[in-house]
Design a protein around this motif. Structure first.
Motif, PDB file in Angstrom:
ATOM      1  N   GLU A 281       0.817  -1.210   0.000  1.00 39.58           N
ATOM      2  CA  GLU A 281       0.000   0.000   0.000  1.00 39.58           C
ATOM      3  C   GLU A 281       0.854   1.265   0.000  1.00 39.58           C
ATOM      4  O   GLU A 281       0.387   2.336  -0.393  1.00 39.58           O
ATOM      5  N   LYS A 282       2.089   1.164   0.432  1.00 38.92           N
ATOM      6  CA  LYS A 282       2.975   2.331   0.511  1.00 38.92           C
ATOM      7  C   LYS A 282       3.720   2.598  -0.797  1.00 38.92           C
ATOM      8  O   LYS A 282       4.492   3.552  -0.885  1.00 38.92           O
ATOM      9  N   GLN A 283       3.503   1.763  -1.804  1.00 40.15           N
ATOM     10  CA  GLN A 283       4.317   1.862  -3.010  1.00 40.15           C
ATOM     11  C   GLN A 283       3.718   2.822  -4.040  1.00 40.15           C
ATOM     12  O   GLN A 283       2.579   3.274  -3.902  1.00 40.15           O
ATOM     13  N   ALA A 284       4.493   3.089  -5.076  1.00 41.78           N
ATOM     14  CA  ALA A 284       4.081   4.015  -6.141  1.00 41.78           C
ATOM     15  C   ALA A 284       3.190   3.321  -7.172  1.00 41.78           C
ATOM     16  O   ALA A 284       2.947   3.867  -8.248  1.00 41.78           O
ATOM     17  N   TYR A 285       2.721   2.138  -6.846  1.00 42.84           N
ATOM     18  CA  TYR A 285       1.890   1.372  -7.770  1.00 42.84           C
ATOM     19  C   TYR A 285       0.827   0.622  -6.972  1.00 42.84           C
ATOM     20  O   TYR A 285       0.926   0.467  -5.748  1.00 42.84           O
ATOM     21  N   ARG A 286      -0.195   0.194  -7.696  1.00 42.51           N
ATOM     22  CA  ARG A 286      -1.216  -0.665  -7.111  1.00 42.51           C
ATOM     23  C   ARG A 286      -1.336  -1.899  -7.978  1.00 42.51           C
ATOM     24  O   ARG A 286      -1.665  -1.811  -9.168  1.00 42.51           O
ATOM     25  N   LEU A 287      -1.024  -3.051  -7.400  1.00 44.07           N
ATOM     26  CA  LEU A 287      -1.140  -4.301  -8.138  1.00 44.07           C
ATOM     27  C   LEU A 287      -2.614  -4.661  -8.302  1.00 44.07           C
ATOM     28  O   LEU A 287      -3.418  -4.460  -7.386  1.00 44.07           O
ATOM     29  N   ALA A 288      -2.947  -5.208  -9.468  1.00 47.07           N
ATOM     30  CA  ALA A 288      -4.354  -5.480  -9.750  1.00 47.07           C
ATOM     31  C   ALA A 288      -4.498  -6.657 -10.702  1.00 47.07           C
ATOM     32  O   ALA A 288      -3.578  -7.003 -11.458  1.00 47.07           O
ATOM     33  N   TYR A 289      -5.670  -7.249 -10.647  1.00 43.72           N
ATOM     34  CA  TYR A 289      -6.094  -8.301 -11.586  1.00 43.72           C
ATOM     35  C   TYR A 289      -6.070  -7.716 -12.993  1.00 43.72           C
ATOM     36  O   TYR A 289      -6.493  -6.585 -13.219  1.00 43.72           O
ATOM     37  N   TRP A 290      -5.618  -8.502 -13.968  1.00 47.11           N
ATOM     38  CA  TRP A 290      -5.417  -7.959 -15.312  1.00 47.11           C
ATOM     39  C   TRP A 290      -6.704  -7.448 -15.943  1.00 47.11           C
ATOM     40  O   TRP A 290      -6.688  -6.532 -16.765  1.00 47.11           O
ATOM     41  N   GLN A 291      -7.857  -8.000 -15.532  1.00 49.24           N
ATOM     42  CA  GLN A 291      -9.105  -7.544 -16.138  1.00 49.24           C
ATOM     43  C   GLN A 291      -9.538  -6.165 -15.646  1.00 49.24           C
ATOM     44  O   GLN A 291     -10.443  -5.560 -16.219  1.00 49.24           O
ATOM     45  N   VAL A 292      -8.893  -5.663 -14.597  1.00 49.32           N
ATOM     46  CA  VAL A 292      -9.194  -4.323 -14.099  1.00 49.32           C
ATOM     47  C   VAL A 292      -8.729  -3.257 -15.087  1.00 49.32           C
ATOM     48  O   VAL A 292      -9.234  -2.130 -15.099  1.00 49.32           O
ATOM     49  N   ALA A 293      -7.780  -3.611 -15.953  1.00 47.87           N
ATOM     50  CA  ALA A 293      -7.127  -2.627 -16.822  1.00 47.87           C
ATOM     51  C   ALA A 293      -8.116  -1.833 -17.654  1.00 47.87           C
ATOM     52  O   ALA A 293      -7.984  -0.609 -17.807  1.00 47.87           O
ATOM     53  N   SER A 294      -9.120  -2.493 -18.208  1.00 48.18           N
ATOM     54  CA  SER A 294     -10.017  -1.796 -19.126  1.00 48.18           C
ATOM     55  C   SER A 294     -10.786  -0.668 -18.449  1.00 48.18           C
ATOM     56  O   SER A 294     -11.230   0.268 -19.117  1.00 48.18           O
ATOM     57  N   ASP A 295     -10.932  -0.730 -17.111  1.00 44.07           N
ATOM     58  CA  ASP A 295     -11.685   0.303 -16.402  1.00 44.07           C
ATOM     59  C   ASP A 295     -10.802   1.353 -15.730  1.00 44.07           C
ATOM     60  O   ASP A 295     -11.193   2.515 -15.637  1.00 44.07           O
ATOM     61  N   GLU A 296      -9.618   0.959 -15.249  1.00 43.97           N
ATOM     62  CA  GLU A 296      -8.900   1.855 -14.357  1.00 43.97           C
ATOM     63  C   GLU A 296      -7.457   2.142 -14.731  1.00 43.97           C
ATOM     64  O   GLU A 296      -6.817   2.957 -14.070  1.00 43.97           O
ATOM     65  N   ILE A 297      -6.909   1.489 -15.720  1.00 42.07           N
ATOM     66  CA  ILE A 297      -5.484   1.685 -16.004  1.00 42.07           C
ATOM     67  C   ILE A 297      -5.200   3.157 -16.283  1.00 42.07           C
ATOM     68  O   ILE A 297      -5.990   3.849 -16.925  1.00 42.07           O
ATOM     69  N   ASN A 298      -4.088   3.647 -15.774  1.00 42.37           N
ATOM     70  CA  ASN A 298      -3.795   5.079 -15.923  1.00 42.37           C
ATOM     71  C   ASN A 298      -2.472   5.341 -16.624  1.00 42.37           C
ATOM     72  O   ASN A 298      -1.861   6.386 -16.438  1.00 42.37           O
ATOM     73  N   TYR A 299      -2.026   4.394 -17.424  1.00 42.86           N
ATOM     74  CA  TYR A 299      -0.932   4.676 -18.358  1.00 42.86           C
ATOM     75  C   TYR A 299      -1.385   4.269 -19.754  1.00 42.86           C
ATOM     76  O   TYR A 299      -2.152   3.325 -19.932  1.00 42.86           O
ATOM     77  N   ARG A 300      -0.940   5.048 -20.732  1.00 45.25           N
ATOM     78  CA  ARG A 300      -1.303   4.752 -22.130  1.00 45.25           C
ATOM     79  C   ARG A 300      -0.592   3.487 -22.567  1.00 45.25           C
ATOM     80  O   ARG A 300       0.593   3.299 -22.316  1.00 45.25           O
ATOM     81  N   ARG A 301      -1.341   2.635 -23.235  1.00 40.42           N
ATOM     82  CA  ARG A 301      -0.799   1.370 -23.714  1.00 40.42           C
ATOM     83  C   ARG A 301      -0.775   1.330 -25.243  1.00 40.42           C
ATOM     84  O   ARG A 301      -1.395   2.167 -25.897  1.00 40.42           O
ATOM     85  N   PHE A 302      -0.083   0.362 -25.785  1.00 37.46           N
ATOM     86  CA  PHE A 302      -0.262   0.014 -27.194  1.00 37.46           C
ATOM     87  C   PHE A 302      -1.549  -0.796 -27.270  1.00 37.46           C
ATOM     88  O   PHE A 302      -1.614  -1.928 -26.774  1.00 37.46           O
ATOM     89  N   PHE A 303      -2.580  -0.180 -27.835  1.00 38.21           N
ATOM     90  CA  PHE A 303      -3.909  -0.773 -27.868  1.00 38.21           C
ATOM     91  C   PHE A 303      -4.330  -1.162 -26.441  1.00 38.21           C
ATOM     92  O   PHE A 303      -4.352  -0.332 -25.564  1.00 38.21           O
ATOM     93  N   ASP A 304      -4.624  -2.443 -26.206  1.00 44.40           N
ATOM     94  CA  ASP A 304      -5.041  -2.864 -24.874  1.00 44.40           C
ATOM     95  C   ASP A 304      -4.064  -3.854 -24.256  1.00 44.40           C
ATOM     96  O   ASP A 304      -4.424  -4.669 -23.407  1.00 44.40           O
ATOM     97  N   ILE A 305      -2.801  -3.753 -24.662  1.00 42.06           N
ATOM     98  CA  ILE A 305      -1.781  -4.682 -24.162  1.00 42.06           C
ATOM     99  C   ILE A 305      -1.105  -4.067 -22.941  1.00 42.06           C
ATOM    100  O   ILE A 305      -0.358  -3.084 -23.057  1.00 42.06           O
ATOM    101  N   ASN A 306      -1.358  -4.636 -21.770  1.00 43.19           N
ATOM    102  CA  ASN A 306      -0.850  -4.067 -20.528  1.00 43.19           C
ATOM    103  C   ASN A 306       0.665  -4.056 -20.462  1.00 43.19           C
ATOM    104  O   ASN A 306       1.263  -3.200 -19.785  1.00 43.19           O
ATOM    105  N   GLU A 307       1.321  -4.994 -21.154  1.00 40.13           N
ATOM    106  CA  GLU A 307       2.779  -5.115 -21.088  1.00 40.13           C
ATOM    107  C   GLU A 307       3.493  -4.174 -22.050  1.00 40.13           C
ATOM    108  O   GLU A 307       4.718  -4.220 -22.160  1.00 40.13           O
ATOM    109  N   LEU A 308       2.751  -3.320 -22.769  1.00 41.65           N
ATOM    110  CA  LEU A 308       3.357  -2.346 -23.678  1.00 41.65           C
ATOM    111  C   LEU A 308       2.884  -0.953 -23.275  1.00 41.65           C
ATOM    112  O   LEU A 308       1.739  -0.578 -23.533  1.00 41.65           O
ATOM    113  N   ALA A 309       3.764  -0.190 -22.635  1.00 42.79           N
ATOM    114  CA  ALA A 309       3.406   1.128 -22.107  1.00 42.79           C
ATOM    115  C   ALA A 309       3.854   2.225 -23.057  1.00 42.79           C
ATOM    116  O   ALA A 309       4.988   2.219 -23.548  1.00 42.79           O
TER     117      ALA A 309
END
Length: 971
Positions: A281-309
């Motif tokens: 909770e003290k870190q600069a990130y919040r770990l999440a289930y991969w399906q959360v990405a479509s609703d809450e991700i806050n970095y721009r991706r290549f299309f919808d690929i979470n591993e490409l920022a």
């Protein structure tokens, strides 16, 4: 030997750990003999370990070690130069590979948050609407919900003693711990350590000082230069002290190891994971289930690929940091051209191209080698929607050729069967939507699904702007979100390119078209909200806002334009093209399934346009992104010539295979639409020649893998995000049942003869497509393996290893036999008799590219002119000429081979096929005779009242296509 400035012809190679610099070096003599001037290399900068494609770069300033070291790269470059060749490098300015543990910039951002020196390198929204994510980046890399993942012990706190760092491991992923939170780890159980060492010991005091120093570090949110500098220096000191204490003091080492075990909890005791949870909770990130990405991700991706920022290449520092190695390669002459991947993802592509050309110009100027052309050879992967054209002021050499592939494929489709094929498709599948409506619905699906978080970000930005003006403050967040989604779904092109410095009437027209359509589809909305959004997107009234809000308006306009590109790409390429299966050879990147065929007149007009505007643009027929390879498409195209037979066969196959379907929710599956797709794919991808059991097993595995991908991409009955095991199992069962190798397989007994006949027409059509690609305006590219016939499907099928040894042997034998015989007709007869082995295509490619290399200026700069045809089979021929000075080339190819031969298996050569059919010779008879470089014949020219003409029976007497030269040096 020096390679030409503008490539004569390119050959795409897909580098990976199974195809290295050393492997490429071995085939350079073959490519040179074939007539290639430049290797068109996939990205070879350092990518994620095991990357099959190289687009997930983790270090822009290193070669990929899996491809070889600097020495093997130097050997590869030297071999190119010794053969007078060079290479074009595919670079990736839009994004980087993240996750894992090998992107140093990304790991630094995770450790230090917004205070990281690399925080502005990545396109991260550190202040999203969701308060829980303020000053954090969402990391949707978990395979299950966070709590479950934590309590299953899959998140593990680890110490890298050599570097003095703590991190949390999740399989291949590393999530660094902020050193300011190290005291949570180090202080636990300190009483025991104090007892072991005594409070007064120097070791304990040093350890206590380490804890205090970590706690005293500036916070991640302190962003002044002074505080960032202090934090950076302090972190380095803390890590160094931690390493020293751990290495040299067993009590400290035992203490830390005990604490690691404590933080990593005990399975079956959920509360034991609380310490690790509190640390995370003290870190600069919040770990999440991969399906959360479509609703809450806050970095721009290549299309919808979470591993490409996405990275912010528009920032000058980011540009410099990501192009140092590319600049060195240019400076050393190790590359002589660039291909820009996914430029539509950039905030300002035009600025990027200018920055790139300026960097290259300064590099070459410093070396005293000014470019001999206005701009360095740069191709952009710009996907144009018909009739869109590349902006004429872009400082590039052209596109990577998707629009040319669409043109070449369309010419080979018989347009008069559109009604019959459309009607049967509707009858068989029950599909009622036309493609435009289907595309709109699929884009809405993507907008509210995979890319919903981006829409939320845009709506929040639009809402904050609206609230600053009393005329717009009544536009609610939800209304703005819905209207923005509607405009994106109605957008007619991938994106526009408006900035404060640059705009165009064309872009305004596209935006207004989308707004108009959105209004029609949203009668319940307050129409004024669309006018407000149009003003934001076009920056039409930006100056009425305060300077602070003005920046937000510009940000919205740029963000919206970055958003429509992935909406179109995912909605069209990765969804609609797998859902609309009328004639799937028309469903590919850069194609338009609504454009049923291309007329000869349109073909010539587009070629003349390319010569006038972009003569160095690439011309391709297959790429690593193709949904189907070029030879698969030419086979499927033949169905447009045989609509009645196709209807009869599909109807019969469907009856035969009814019992092979499984019930899913009481409905026989797969669906009729997916069944219709499957029959076309089988026709296109089926191997040539006989089909022994071993080949049948291979094709079965390939088709099964393809169909699973296709139905997931279609997102109708299953998807990548929400797989439907029952439906996918039904697909697998159906494919296996169809391709069962038992003797009583009635489907294969009926299918194979039809496929072999259709496949033969497809091979002939492929020869026409190949010669056109190699001779129309632009630079032709051959995707690896397509020098012979290749029946590849979508990736990963089209990235399978290529048998270059077979190709080398075949070309060497062809070259030797051709040059040792004064009359090549026996060779040509052999090639056509065994057309299934692909050597006819290889021969044609070799002869045409050899001519191109000798007459490069003619093909790049030479005039392009249409040649008329007349007579009985005139509409079956496309012919044109190229001329530069007194040098001239004439190209003539047939099309619609099934109708040309009335459906029989005879080779369409000479008489009677071509009786009473004529091809304009053009030019002046006194300029000299033409020679056919494929047959070594000198065809007779006939004169009548309407000019000079060739007999088609003469040009196509011994080979199905013709390539004539006049006043050109012998090959």
């Amino acid at each position: 030997m020096r390679a030409p400035v503008t490539p004569s012809a390119t050959y795409r190679l897909q580098f990976n750990r199974d195809f290295t610099f050393a492997d490429a070096t071995k085939i350079i003599p073959y490519l040179h003999l074939l007539g290639i001037s430049h290797i068109y290399a996939s990205p070879f900068l350092k990518a994620r370990a095991g990357s099959p494609h190289g687009y997930d770069i983790v270090d822009h300033n290193a070669l990929d070690p899996e491809l070889g070291d600097e020495a093997s790269f130097a050997t590869y470059v030297q071999a190119l130069q010794e053969h007078g060749m060079s290479q074009i490098l595919d670079i990736v300015p839009n994004h980087m590979g993240v996750g894992g543990d090998d992107n140093a910039w990304w790991l630094d951002v995770l450790e230090n948050g917004e205070s990281s020196a690399y925080a502005r390198y990545f396109d991260i929204d550190w202040h999203p609407a969701n308060a829980a994510l303020r000053n954090k980046v969402l990391l949707p890399f978990l395979g299950d919900h966070y709590g479950a993942t934590l309590e299953q012990g899959e998140l593990t706190l680890v110490l890298n003693a050599d570097e003095g760092t703590f991190g949390v491991r999740y399989y291949e992923h590393l999530f660094p711990v902020d050193p300011r939170s190290y005291p949570q780890i180090l202080s636990f159980g300190i009483e025991l350590l104090e007892h072991q060492l005594s409070k007064e010991s120097q070791v304990f005091n040093a350890f206590s000082a380490l804890i205090a120093d970590c706690h005293a570090l500036p916070r991640r949110t302190e962003l002044s230069t002074a505080r960032r500098t202090k934090r950076t220096r302090g972190i380095a000191a803390c890590k160094g002290h931690l390493t020293e204490l751990y290495r040299h003091h067993p009590e400290i080492r035992a203490h830390m190891n005990r604490n690691l075990r404590h933080f990593n909890g005990t399975l079956g005791q959920p509360e034991s994971f609380d310490p690790l949870d509190r640390l995370l909770e003290k870190q600069a990130y919040r770990l999440a289930y991969w399906q959360v990405a479509s609703d809450e991700i806050n970095y721009r991706r290549f299309f919808d690929i979470n591993e490409l920022a996405g990275i912010r290449i528009e920032d000058d520092d980011v540009f410099s940091a990501t192009h140092r190695l590319v600049q060195r390669l240019i400076d050393n002459g190790e590359i002589s051209g660039l291909r820009i991947d996914h430029p539509d993802g950039l905030s300002d592509p035009f600025k990027y191209y200018g920055d790139l050309q300026a960097m290259i110009a300064s590099t070459l100027d410093a070396r005293g080698q000014k470019p001999t052309v206005a701009n360095y050879y740069v191709l952009v992967e710009k996907i144009l929607t018909y009739p869109e054209h590349l902006p004429v002021d872009w400082p590039v050499s052209g596109t990577t050729g998707y629009e040319a592939a669409h043109l070449l494929n369309g010419l080979l489709i018989c347009p008069d069967s559109e009604h019959a094929l459309s009607r049967f498709y509707r009858q068989f599948t029950g599909q009622s939507d036309d493609f435009s409506e289907l595309l709109y619905k699929r884009k809405k699906l993507i907008i509210h699904g995979a890319l919903a978080s981006d829409l939320t970000s845009l709506a929040n930005l639009a809402s904050s702007i609206a609230q600053t003006d009393r005329h717009t403050r009544d536009f609610t967040y939800q209304a703005l979100r819905a209207a923005t989604a509607e405009i994106a779904a109605c957008f007619p092109v991938y994106r526009t390119y408006i900035t404060r410095e640059r705009s165009s009437e064309t872009d305004y027209r596209y935006i207004h078209q989308a707004i108009t359509q959105a209004k029609k589809r949203s009668p319940a909305h307050d129409i004024q909200i669309f006018d407000f959004l149009e003003e934001l997107i076009t920056l039409g009234k930006v100056n009425r806002y305060s300077p602070e809000i003005r920046q937000e308006v510009v940000r919205f306009a740029l963000r919206f334009q970055q958003y429509t590109a992935p909406v179109m790409a995912k909605g069209l390429e990765d969804t609609a093209l797998y859902s609309y299966n009328r004639l799937v050879s028309m469903n590919d990147v850069g194609f338009d399934p609504r454009a049923f065929g291309v007329s000869v007149e349109t073909f010539h007009q587009e070629n003349q346009r390319r010569l006038s505007a972009w003569p160095q643009s690439m011309v391709t027929t297959s790429t690593h992104d193709s949904k189907r390879g070029e030879d698969v498409r030419t086979r499927i195209n033949i169905l447009s010539e045989l609509p009645r037979e196709w209807r009869q066969h599909v109807s019969r196959w469907s009856r035969m295979n009814r019992h092979k379907k499984r019930l899913v929710n009481d409905i026989p599956m797969p669906s009729r639409n997916d069944e219709y797709l499957l029959y076309q794919i089988l026709l296109g991808a089926w191997p040539t020649g006989t089909t022994p059991a071993s080949d049948l097993a291979v094709i079965r595995d390939r088709i099964e893998a393809y169909m699973l991908k296709a139905v997931r991409e279609a997102k109708v009955f299953t998807s990548w995000i929400n797989p439907n095991p029952e439906y996918e199992s039904a697909i697998q069962f159906f494919v296996r049942a169809l391709l069962d190798n038992s003797r009583n397989n009635e489907f294969l007994k009926d299918f194979i003869p039809f496929q072999q006949r259709l496949g033969r027409f497809g091979l002939l059509s492929s020869l026409s497509q190949t010669l056109l690609k190699l001779t129309i305006p632009g630079v032709p590219d051959i995707y690896q393996g397509n020098d012979l016939c290749a029946f590849n499907l979508v990736d990963p099928d089209n990235r399978a290893p290529v048998d270059f040894h077979r190709r080398q042997q075949a070309l060497q034998a062809l070259s030797t036999e051709y040059r040792n015989n004064s009359d090549p007709r026996a060779l040509l007869q052999d090639l056509l008799t065994q057309i299934e082995d692909g050597r006819a295509k290889l021969f044609l490619t070799w002869r045409a590219l050899t001519l191109r290399r000798l007459q490069c200026s003619l093909f790049i700069e030479g005039k392009y002119f249409e040649l008329k045809t007349r007579g009985h089979r005139a509409n079956h021929i496309c012919a044109f000429g190229r001329r530069l000075g007194d040098k001239e080339v004439i190209v003539a190819v047939p099309r619609w081979f099934a109708r040309l031969t009335d459906g029989n298996d005879s080779m369409p050569l000479g008489s009677p096929t071509w009786d009473d059919t004529w091809i304009e010779a053009g030019g002046d008879a006194s300029a000299g005779s033409f020679c056919n470089v494929l047959t070594d014949e000198v065809p007779q020219v006939f004169r009548n009242d309407s000019g000079l003409w060739f007999r088609a029976a003469d040009l196509f007497g011994y080979f199905p296509v013709a390539l004539l030269t006049r006043n050109c040096a012998p090959l």
